[in-house]
Design an enzyme around this catalytic site. Structure first.
Site, PDB file in Angstrom:
ATOM      1  N   GLY A  96      37.481   9.804  38.529  1.00 46.00           N
ATOM      2  CA  GLY A  96      37.950  10.970  37.781  1.00 46.00           C
ATOM      3  C   GLY A  96      39.268  11.476  38.354  1.00 46.00           C
ATOM      4  O   GLY A  96      40.204  11.824  37.626  1.00 46.00           O
ATOM      5  N   THR A  97      39.333  11.470  39.689  1.00 45.91           N
ATOM      6  CA  THR A  97      40.536  11.945  40.392  1.00 45.91           C
ATOM      7  C   THR A  97      41.756  11.114  40.018  1.00 45.91           C
ATOM      8  O   THR A  97      42.847  11.642  39.814  1.00 45.91           O
ATOM      9  CB  THR A  97      40.291  11.854  41.920  1.00 45.91           C
ATOM     10  OG1 THR A  97      39.152  12.651  42.226  1.00 45.91           O
ATOM     11  CG2 THR A  97      41.489  12.330  42.710  1.00 45.91           C
ATOM     12  N   THR A 126      35.849   6.342  47.690  1.00 41.68           N
ATOM     13  CA  THR A 126      34.487   6.520  47.162  1.00 41.68           C
ATOM     14  C   THR A 126      33.504   5.558  47.815  1.00 41.68           C
ATOM     15  O   THR A 126      33.847   4.393  48.072  1.00 41.68           O
ATOM     16  CB  THR A 126      34.379   6.349  45.627  1.00 41.68           C
ATOM     17  OG1 THR A 126      32.996   6.271  45.266  1.00 41.68           O
ATOM     18  CG2 THR A 126      35.042   5.089  45.101  1.00 41.68           C
ATOM     19  N   ASP A 166      31.152   4.475  46.226  1.00 36.37           N
ATOM     20  CA  ASP A 166      30.643   3.640  45.122  1.00 36.37           C
ATOM     21  C   ASP A 166      31.400   2.312  44.975  1.00 36.37           C
ATOM     22  O   ASP A 166      30.902   1.392  44.331  1.00 36.37           O
ATOM     23  CB  ASP A 166      30.722   4.408  43.795  1.00 36.37           C
ATOM     24  CG  ASP A 166      29.953   5.715  43.829  1.00 36.37           C
ATOM     25  OD1 ASP A 166      29.040   5.831  44.673  1.00 36.37           O
ATOM     26  OD2 ASP A 166      30.256   6.616  43.028  1.00 36.37           O
ATOM     27  N   GLU A 212      20.600   4.027  42.184  1.00 41.16           N
ATOM     28  CA  GLU A 212      20.218   5.233  41.445  1.00 41.16           C
ATOM     29  C   GLU A 212      20.458   5.059  39.938  1.00 41.16           C
ATOM     30  O   GLU A 212      19.823   5.714  39.129  1.00 41.16           O
ATOM     31  CB  GLU A 212      20.977   6.456  41.971  1.00 41.16           C
ATOM     32  CG  GLU A 212      22.492   6.345  41.844  1.00 41.16           C
ATOM     33  CD  GLU A 212      23.239   7.567  42.382  1.00 41.16           C
ATOM     34  OE1 GLU A 212      22.603   8.569  42.728  1.00 41.16           O
ATOM     35  OE2 GLU A 212      24.486   7.503  42.451  1.00 41.16           O
ATOM     36  N   ARG A 239       5.871   3.441  48.168  1.00 39.11           N
ATOM     37  CA  ARG A 239       6.563   4.673  48.545  1.00 39.11           C
ATOM     38  C   ARG A 239       8.051   4.591  48.224  1.00 39.11           C
ATOM     39  O   ARG A 239       8.619   3.497  48.185  1.00 39.11           O
ATOM     40  CB  ARG A 239       6.409   4.925  50.051  1.00 39.11           C
ATOM     41  CG  ARG A 239       4.991   5.156  50.505  1.00 39.11           C
ATOM     42  CD  ARG A 239       4.473   6.494  50.004  1.00 39.11           C
ATOM     43  NE  ARG A 239       3.054   6.631  50.229  1.00 39.11           N
ATOM     44  CZ  ARG A 239       2.514   7.187  51.306  1.00 39.11           C
ATOM     45  NH1 ARG A 239       3.284   7.628  52.272  1.00 39.11           N
ATOM     46  NH2 ARG A 239       1.211   7.289  51.422  1.00 39.11           N
TER      47      ARG A 239
HETATM   48  O1  F6P Z   1      30.592   9.188  43.669  1.00 37.80           O
HETATM   49  C1  F6P Z   1      29.949   9.342  44.883  1.00 37.80           C
HETATM   50  C2  F6P Z   1      28.533   9.811  44.666  1.00 37.80           C
HETATM   51  O2  F6P Z   1      27.924   9.991  45.925  1.00 37.80           O
HETATM   52  C3  F6P Z   1      27.673   8.897  43.794  1.00 37.80           C
HETATM   53  O3  F6P Z   1      27.194   7.774  44.469  1.00 37.80           O
HETATM   54  C4  F6P Z   1      26.604   9.859  43.347  1.00 37.80           C
HETATM   55  O4  F6P Z   1      26.050   9.455  42.118  1.00 37.80           O
HETATM   56  C5  F6P Z   1      27.359  11.143  43.199  1.00 37.80           C
HETATM   57  O5  F6P Z   1      28.518  11.044  44.004  1.00 37.80           O
HETATM   58  C6  F6P Z   1      26.599  12.371  43.604  1.00 37.80           C
HETATM   59  O6  F6P Z   1      27.372  13.474  43.265  1.00 37.80           O
HETATM   60  P1  F6P Z   1      27.158  14.947  43.831  1.00 37.80           P
HETATM   61  O7  F6P Z   1      27.573  14.954  45.245  1.00 37.80           O
HETATM   62  O8  F6P Z   1      28.037  15.786  42.981  1.00 37.80           O
HETATM   63  O9  F6P Z   1      25.703  15.225  43.686  1.00 37.80           O
END
Ligand code: F6P
Length: 359
Positions: free
Chosen positions: A115-116, A136, A138, A233, A277
Protein backbone atom coordinates in the site's frame (compact mmCIF):
# COMPACT_ATOMS: atom_id res chain seq x y z
CA UNK A 1 21.97 22.20 2.52
CA UNK A 2 19.93 19.17 1.40
CA UNK A 3 16.67 18.48 3.19
CA UNK A 4 15.46 14.88 3.19
CA UNK A 5 12.18 13.69 4.70
CA UNK A 6 11.88 10.08 5.83
CA UNK A 7 8.89 8.04 6.94
CA UNK A 8 7.93 4.45 7.75
CA UNK A 9 4.43 3.37 6.81
CA UNK A 10 2.16 0.33 7.22
CA UNK A 11 2.75 -2.63 9.54
CA UNK A 12 6.15 -2.52 11.20
CA UNK A 13 8.80 -5.21 10.87
CA UNK A 14 12.36 -5.96 11.82
CA UNK A 15 14.93 -3.88 9.96
CA UNK A 16 13.11 -0.55 9.79
CA UNK A 17 15.56 1.18 12.11
CA UNK A 18 18.62 -0.44 10.53
CA UNK A 19 17.38 0.82 7.15
CA UNK A 20 16.71 4.35 8.46
CA UNK A 21 20.21 4.30 9.98
CA UNK A 22 21.83 3.24 6.71
CA UNK A 23 20.05 5.96 4.70
CA UNK A 24 21.01 8.63 7.25
CA UNK A 25 24.62 7.56 7.87
CA UNK A 26 25.24 7.25 4.16
CA UNK A 27 23.81 10.74 3.50
CA UNK A 28 25.87 12.27 6.34
CA UNK A 29 28.95 10.46 4.99
CA UNK A 30 28.40 11.97 1.54
CA UNK A 31 27.23 15.50 2.38
CA UNK A 32 28.84 15.93 5.82
CA UNK A 33 26.82 16.49 9.00
CA UNK A 34 26.23 20.13 8.06
CA UNK A 35 25.39 19.38 4.45
CA UNK A 36 22.13 17.52 5.00
CA UNK A 37 19.16 17.88 7.32
CA UNK A 38 16.95 14.86 7.87
CA UNK A 39 13.33 15.40 8.79
CA UNK A 40 11.66 12.43 10.50
CA UNK A 41 7.97 12.34 9.56
CA UNK A 42 5.98 10.90 12.47
CA UNK A 43 3.67 7.87 12.06
CA UNK A 44 4.00 7.41 8.32
CA UNK A 45 1.88 9.29 5.78
CA UNK A 46 -0.30 10.53 8.64
CA UNK A 47 2.56 12.78 9.75
CA UNK A 48 2.98 14.11 6.23
CA UNK A 49 -0.76 14.76 5.92
CA UNK A 50 -1.11 16.53 9.26
CA UNK A 51 2.35 18.13 9.45
CA UNK A 52 3.84 16.09 12.32
CA UNK A 53 7.58 15.76 12.08
CA UNK A 54 10.86 16.24 13.95
CA UNK A 55 14.21 17.50 12.80
CA UNK A 56 16.68 14.70 13.39
CA UNK A 57 20.30 14.92 14.46
CA UNK A 58 23.13 12.54 13.50
CA UNK A 59 23.11 11.04 17.01
CA UNK A 60 19.45 10.00 16.55
CA UNK A 61 20.66 7.37 14.12
CA UNK A 62 23.22 5.81 16.47
CA UNK A 63 22.47 2.71 18.53
CA UNK A 64 19.44 1.70 16.45
CA UNK A 65 20.92 -1.05 14.27
CA UNK A 66 19.51 -3.86 16.40
CA UNK A 67 16.38 -2.07 17.62
CA UNK A 68 13.00 -3.50 16.58
CA UNK A 69 10.02 -1.38 15.52
CA UNK A 70 10.56 2.09 14.09
CA UNK A 71 11.91 5.20 15.80
CA UNK A 72 9.60 7.27 13.59
CA UNK A 73 6.36 5.45 14.41
CA UNK A 74 4.04 4.11 11.76
CA UNK A 75 0.37 3.92 10.82
CA UNK A 76 -1.81 2.36 8.17
CA UNK A 77 -3.21 4.94 5.75
CA UNK A 78 -5.08 2.87 3.15
CA UNK A 79 -4.23 3.81 -0.43
CA UNK A 80 -7.87 3.55 -1.48
CA UNK A 81 -8.72 6.38 0.95
CA UNK A 82 -5.88 8.69 -0.13
CA UNK A 83 -8.15 10.51 -2.58
CA UNK A 84 -11.01 10.63 -0.06
CA UNK A 85 -11.15 13.76 2.13
CA UNK A 86 -11.04 13.05 5.87
CA UNK A 87 -13.71 13.88 8.47
CA UNK A 88 -12.37 17.44 8.69
CA UNK A 89 -12.46 17.86 4.89
CA UNK A 90 -8.66 17.59 4.63
CA UNK A 91 -7.57 16.66 1.11
CA UNK A 92 -4.79 14.19 2.00
CA UNK A 93 -2.82 14.31 -1.23
CA UNK A 94 -2.95 18.12 -1.43
CA UNK A 95 -1.94 18.30 2.21
CA UNK A 96 1.07 15.97 1.73
CA UNK A 97 2.21 18.09 -1.24
CA UNK A 98 1.77 21.26 0.79
CA UNK A 99 3.78 19.91 3.74
CA UNK A 100 6.52 18.60 1.45
CA UNK A 101 6.85 22.13 0.01
CA UNK A 102 6.57 23.79 3.42
CA UNK A 103 9.39 21.60 4.75
CA UNK A 104 11.38 22.54 1.65
CA UNK A 105 12.28 18.88 1.03
CA UNK A 106 14.58 17.78 -1.77
CA UNK A 107 13.35 14.22 -1.48
CA UNK A 108 10.97 12.04 0.51
CA UNK A 109 12.25 8.60 1.54
CA UNK A 110 9.52 6.05 2.14
CA UNK A 111 9.90 2.64 3.82
CA UNK A 112 6.91 0.40 3.32
CA UNK A 113 5.00 -2.48 1.83
CA UNK A 114 2.45 -2.74 -0.96
CA UNK A 115 0.00 0.00 0.00
CA UNK A 116 2.87 2.32 0.92
CA UNK A 117 4.51 1.85 -2.48
CA UNK A 118 1.23 2.70 -4.22
CA UNK A 119 1.04 5.99 -2.34
CA UNK A 120 4.75 6.61 -2.98
CA UNK A 121 4.05 6.22 -6.69
CA UNK A 122 1.06 8.53 -6.46
CA UNK A 123 3.19 11.22 -4.80
CA UNK A 124 5.89 10.71 -7.41
CA UNK A 125 3.27 11.16 -10.17
CA UNK A 126 2.14 14.30 -8.36
CA UNK A 127 5.63 15.72 -8.85
CA UNK A 128 7.35 14.99 -5.51
CA UNK A 129 10.86 13.52 -5.47
CA UNK A 130 10.40 10.10 -3.91
CA UNK A 131 12.76 7.19 -3.21
CA UNK A 132 11.33 4.09 -1.55
CA UNK A 133 12.52 0.90 0.17
CA UNK A 134 10.82 -2.50 0.31
CA UNK A 135 9.67 -3.44 3.80
CA UNK A 136 7.46 -6.33 4.90
CA UNK A 137 7.57 -9.70 6.59
CA UNK A 138 5.21 -10.92 3.83
CA UNK A 139 7.85 -10.67 1.03
CA UNK A 140 4.99 -9.92 -1.36
CA UNK A 141 6.39 -6.82 -3.06
CA UNK A 142 6.70 -7.01 -6.81
CA UNK A 143 10.09 -6.12 -8.29
CA UNK A 144 12.31 -7.39 -5.47
CA UNK A 145 13.36 -10.95 -4.68
CA UNK A 146 13.43 -10.13 -0.97
CA UNK A 147 12.03 -7.47 1.32
CA UNK A 148 13.74 -6.60 4.59
CA UNK A 149 11.96 -8.07 7.60
CA UNK A 150 11.08 -11.28 5.80
CA UNK A 151 14.08 -13.34 6.88
CA UNK A 152 13.81 -12.26 10.54
CA UNK A 153 10.14 -13.27 10.54
CA UNK A 154 11.05 -16.61 8.93
CA UNK A 155 13.51 -17.17 11.78
CA UNK A 156 10.86 -16.47 14.42
CA UNK A 157 8.17 -18.61 12.78
CA UNK A 158 10.73 -21.40 12.34
CA UNK A 159 11.62 -21.21 16.01
CA UNK A 160 7.92 -21.54 16.88
CA UNK A 161 7.63 -24.67 14.72
CA UNK A 162 10.82 -26.06 16.33
CA UNK A 163 9.38 -25.58 19.81
CA UNK A 164 6.02 -27.02 18.79
CA UNK A 165 7.81 -30.08 17.38
CA UNK A 166 9.08 -31.17 20.79
CA UNK A 167 5.73 -30.83 22.54
CA UNK A 168 3.88 -32.41 19.60
CA UNK A 169 6.09 -35.49 19.76
CA UNK A 170 5.77 -35.76 23.56
CA UNK A 171 1.97 -35.72 23.40
CA UNK A 172 1.39 -37.39 20.05
CA UNK A 173 -0.71 -34.49 18.85
CA UNK A 174 -1.42 -32.76 15.58
CA UNK A 175 -0.30 -29.13 15.73
CA UNK A 176 -1.13 -26.27 13.42
CA UNK A 177 1.20 -23.26 13.49
CA UNK A 178 -0.58 -20.35 11.83
CA UNK A 179 1.88 -18.08 10.09
CA UNK A 180 1.35 -14.45 8.99
CA UNK A 181 1.80 -13.34 5.39
CA UNK A 182 -1.48 -11.65 4.49
CA UNK A 183 -2.57 -12.91 1.04
CA UNK A 184 0.61 -14.80 0.19
CA UNK A 185 2.47 -17.85 1.47
CA UNK A 186 6.17 -16.90 1.36
CA UNK A 187 6.61 -16.80 5.12
CA UNK A 188 4.73 -20.07 5.66
CA UNK A 189 6.59 -21.81 2.85
CA UNK A 190 10.04 -20.85 4.14
CA UNK A 191 9.29 -21.36 7.85
CA UNK A 192 7.47 -24.60 7.04
CA UNK A 193 10.48 -26.02 5.22
CA UNK A 194 12.97 -24.67 7.78
CA UNK A 195 10.91 -26.10 10.65
CA UNK A 196 10.35 -29.48 8.99
CA UNK A 197 6.57 -29.18 8.77
CA UNK A 198 4.76 -32.21 7.36
CA UNK A 199 2.05 -30.20 5.66
CA UNK A 200 2.27 -26.62 4.34
CA UNK A 201 -0.91 -24.79 3.36
CA UNK A 202 -0.56 -21.51 1.46
CA UNK A 203 -3.13 -19.30 -0.32
CA UNK A 204 -1.51 -19.88 -3.72
CA UNK A 205 -2.20 -23.66 -3.50
CA UNK A 206 -5.79 -24.16 -2.26
CA UNK A 207 -6.08 -27.26 -0.08
CA UNK A 208 -8.46 -30.19 -0.05
CA UNK A 209 -9.19 -31.14 3.57
CA UNK A 210 -9.55 -34.83 2.61
CA UNK A 211 -6.02 -34.76 1.23
CA UNK A 212 -4.72 -33.14 4.45
CA UNK A 213 -6.47 -35.82 6.54
CA UNK A 214 -5.15 -38.59 4.29
CA UNK A 215 -1.57 -37.37 4.85
CA UNK A 216 -2.04 -37.32 8.64
CA UNK A 217 -3.60 -40.80 8.65
CA UNK A 218 -0.74 -42.12 6.51
CA UNK A 219 1.78 -40.67 8.97
CA UNK A 220 -0.05 -42.33 11.88
CA UNK A 221 -0.16 -45.64 10.00
CA UNK A 222 3.60 -45.42 9.43
CA UNK A 223 4.20 -45.09 13.18
CA UNK A 224 4.53 -41.28 13.47
CA UNK A 225 2.46 -40.19 16.44
CA UNK A 226 2.40 -36.49 15.59
CA UNK A 227 2.00 -34.15 12.61
CA UNK A 228 2.95 -30.51 12.16
CA UNK A 229 1.09 -28.21 9.80
CA UNK A 230 2.39 -24.76 8.84
CA UNK A 231 -0.75 -22.92 7.75
CA UNK A 232 -0.74 -19.44 6.23
CA UNK A 233 -3.27 -17.04 7.72
CA UNK A 234 -4.60 -16.64 4.16
CA UNK A 235 -4.81 -20.38 3.39
CA UNK A 236 -7.94 -21.29 1.51
CA UNK A 237 -9.77 -24.52 0.67
CA UNK A 238 -10.32 -25.59 -2.94
CA UNK A 239 -14.03 -25.27 -2.36
CA UNK A 240 -13.78 -21.62 -1.26
CA UNK A 241 -11.20 -20.73 -3.88
CA UNK A 242 -13.56 -21.92 -6.62
CA UNK A 243 -16.32 -19.53 -5.53
CA UNK A 244 -16.96 -16.20 -7.26
CA UNK A 245 -15.21 -13.32 -5.44
CA UNK A 246 -18.30 -11.89 -3.71
CA UNK A 247 -19.62 -15.27 -2.57
CA UNK A 248 -16.18 -16.24 -1.30
CA UNK A 249 -15.85 -13.00 0.71
CA UNK A 250 -19.27 -13.60 2.27
CA UNK A 251 -18.43 -17.25 3.10
CA UNK A 252 -15.16 -16.19 4.79
CA UNK A 253 -16.95 -13.45 6.75
CA UNK A 254 -19.53 -15.98 7.95
CA UNK A 255 -16.92 -18.39 9.30
CA UNK A 256 -17.49 -19.02 13.01
CA UNK A 257 -13.79 -19.58 13.70
CA UNK A 258 -11.23 -16.97 14.83
CA UNK A 259 -9.12 -17.97 11.80
CA UNK A 260 -8.85 -20.70 9.17
CA UNK A 261 -6.50 -22.83 11.31
CA UNK A 262 -9.23 -23.48 13.89
CA UNK A 263 -11.58 -24.76 11.19
CA UNK A 264 -8.88 -27.05 9.80
CA UNK A 265 -8.07 -28.29 13.33
CA UNK A 266 -11.71 -29.15 14.00
CA UNK A 267 -11.97 -31.04 10.72
CA UNK A 268 -8.75 -32.97 11.38
CA UNK A 269 -9.76 -33.92 14.92
CA UNK A 270 -13.21 -35.07 13.78
CA UNK A 271 -11.77 -37.23 11.00
CA UNK A 272 -8.72 -38.70 12.77
CA UNK A 273 -9.71 -38.66 16.44
CA UNK A 274 -6.26 -37.23 17.12
CA UNK A 275 -5.97 -34.27 19.48
CA UNK A 276 -5.31 -31.21 17.33
CA UNK A 277 -4.04 -27.87 18.65
CA UNK A 278 -3.50 -24.46 17.09
CA UNK A 279 -0.66 -22.04 17.85
CA UNK A 280 -0.85 -18.49 16.48
CA UNK A 281 2.40 -16.55 17.01
CA UNK A 282 0.79 -13.48 15.38
CA UNK A 283 2.61 -10.15 15.76
CA UNK A 284 5.44 -11.91 17.58
CA UNK A 285 6.67 -12.58 14.04
CA UNK A 286 7.15 -8.85 13.42
CA UNK A 287 8.84 -8.02 16.69
CA UNK A 288 12.35 -7.77 18.05
CA UNK A 289 15.74 -7.33 16.42
CA UNK A 290 16.44 -7.89 12.75
CA UNK A 291 18.56 -10.98 12.17
CA UNK A 292 22.04 -10.72 10.64
CA UNK A 293 20.69 -11.25 7.10
CA UNK A 294 18.20 -8.39 7.47
CA UNK A 295 20.82 -6.11 9.01
CA UNK A 296 23.00 -6.59 5.96
CA UNK A 297 20.13 -6.36 3.47
CA UNK A 298 18.64 -3.23 5.07
CA UNK A 299 22.09 -1.62 5.16
CA UNK A 300 22.61 -2.36 1.47
CA UNK A 301 19.12 -1.04 0.66
CA UNK A 302 19.63 2.11 2.77
CA UNK A 303 22.96 2.94 1.14
CA UNK A 304 21.45 2.34 -2.33
CA UNK A 305 18.55 4.67 -1.48
CA UNK A 306 21.03 7.37 -0.43
CA UNK A 307 22.85 6.88 -3.74
CA UNK A 308 19.57 7.41 -5.61
CA UNK A 309 19.04 10.66 -3.68
CA UNK A 310 22.61 11.84 -4.32
CA UNK A 311 22.24 11.07 -8.03
CA UNK A 312 18.71 12.56 -8.18
CA UNK A 313 17.25 9.29 -9.48
CA UNK A 314 13.82 9.82 -8.03
CA UNK A 315 10.65 7.77 -8.58
CA UNK A 316 12.43 4.49 -7.78
CA UNK A 317 12.31 1.73 -5.19
CA UNK A 318 15.52 -0.08 -4.28
CA UNK A 319 15.24 -3.82 -4.82
CA UNK A 320 17.18 -7.07 -4.65
CA UNK A 321 17.33 -8.83 -8.00
CA UNK A 322 19.56 -11.90 -8.40
CA UNK A 323 21.41 -10.81 -5.25
CA UNK A 324 22.25 -7.37 -6.70
CA UNK A 325 20.75 -4.21 -5.23
CA UNK A 326 19.13 -2.28 -8.08
CA UNK A 327 16.57 0.51 -8.62
CA UNK A 328 13.15 -0.32 -10.04
CA UNK A 329 10.71 2.39 -11.21
CA UNK A 330 7.84 2.85 -8.76
CA UNK A 331 5.37 2.98 -11.64
CA UNK A 332 6.39 -0.56 -12.67
CA UNK A 333 5.89 -2.17 -9.27
CA UNK A 334 3.14 -0.21 -7.53
CA UNK A 335 -0.05 -2.21 -7.03
CA UNK A 336 1.43 -5.55 -8.08
CA UNK A 337 1.47 -8.49 -5.69
CA UNK A 338 4.30 -11.05 -5.73
CA UNK A 339 2.67 -14.35 -4.85
CA UNK A 340 4.43 -17.71 -4.57
CA UNK A 341 4.50 -19.30 -8.05
CA UNK A 342 2.73 -22.66 -7.58
CA UNK A 343 5.47 -24.68 -9.24
CA UNK A 344 8.52 -22.66 -8.19
CA UNK A 345 11.72 -24.48 -7.29
CA UNK A 346 11.18 -24.05 -3.53
CA UNK A 347 7.69 -25.61 -3.70
CA UNK A 348 9.03 -28.42 -5.84
CA UNK A 349 11.89 -29.05 -3.42
CA UNK A 350 9.39 -29.27 -0.56
CA UNK A 351 7.24 -31.73 -2.51
CA UNK A 352 10.28 -33.88 -3.28
CA UNK A 353 10.90 -34.06 0.48
CA UNK A 354 7.43 -35.55 0.88
CA UNK A 355 5.89 -32.37 2.29
CA UNK A 356 2.20 -32.17 1.42
CA UNK A 357 0.53 -28.96 0.21
CA UNK A 358 -2.86 -30.52 0.79
CA UNK A 359 -3.75 -30.39 -2.92
O1 F6P B 1 1.79 -7.02 6.28
C1 F6P B 1 2.37 -7.48 7.45
C2 F6P B 1 1.33 -8.16 8.31
O2 F6P B 1 1.95 -8.58 9.51
C3 F6P B 1 0.62 -9.34 7.65
O3 F6P B 1 1.37 -10.51 7.64
C4 F6P B 1 -0.63 -9.41 8.48
O4 F6P B 1 -1.69 -9.99 7.75
C5 F6P B 1 -0.91 -7.97 8.79
O5 F6P B 1 0.31 -7.27 8.65
C6 F6P B 1 -1.46 -7.71 10.16
O6 F6P B 1 -1.81 -6.37 10.22
P1 F6P B 1 -2.07 -5.55 11.56
O7 F6P B 1 -0.78 -5.37 12.24
O8 F6P B 1 -2.65 -4.27 11.10
O9 F6P B 1 -2.99 -6.40 12.37
Amino acid sequence: MKRIGILTSGGDCQGLNSTIRAVAKSLYYHYGNDGVEIIGIIDGYRGLIYGEYKTMKPEDFSGILTMGGTILGTSRQPFKLMRVVDENSVDKVASMKKNYKKLNLDCLVVLGGNGTQKTANLLSEEGLNVVSLPKTIDNDLWGTDKTFGFQSAVDIATNVIDCIHTTATSHGRVFIVEVMGHKVGWLTLYAGIAGGADIILIPEIPYDIDSVIKTIKARTASGKNFSILAVAEGAISKELAAMPKKKKKAAIAEMKYPSISYKIAEEIEAATGQETRVTVPGHFQRGGSPDAYDRVLSTRFGVAAADLIINKKYGNMVALVNNEVVAVPLKDIAGKLKAVPKDCEVVQAARKMGISFGD
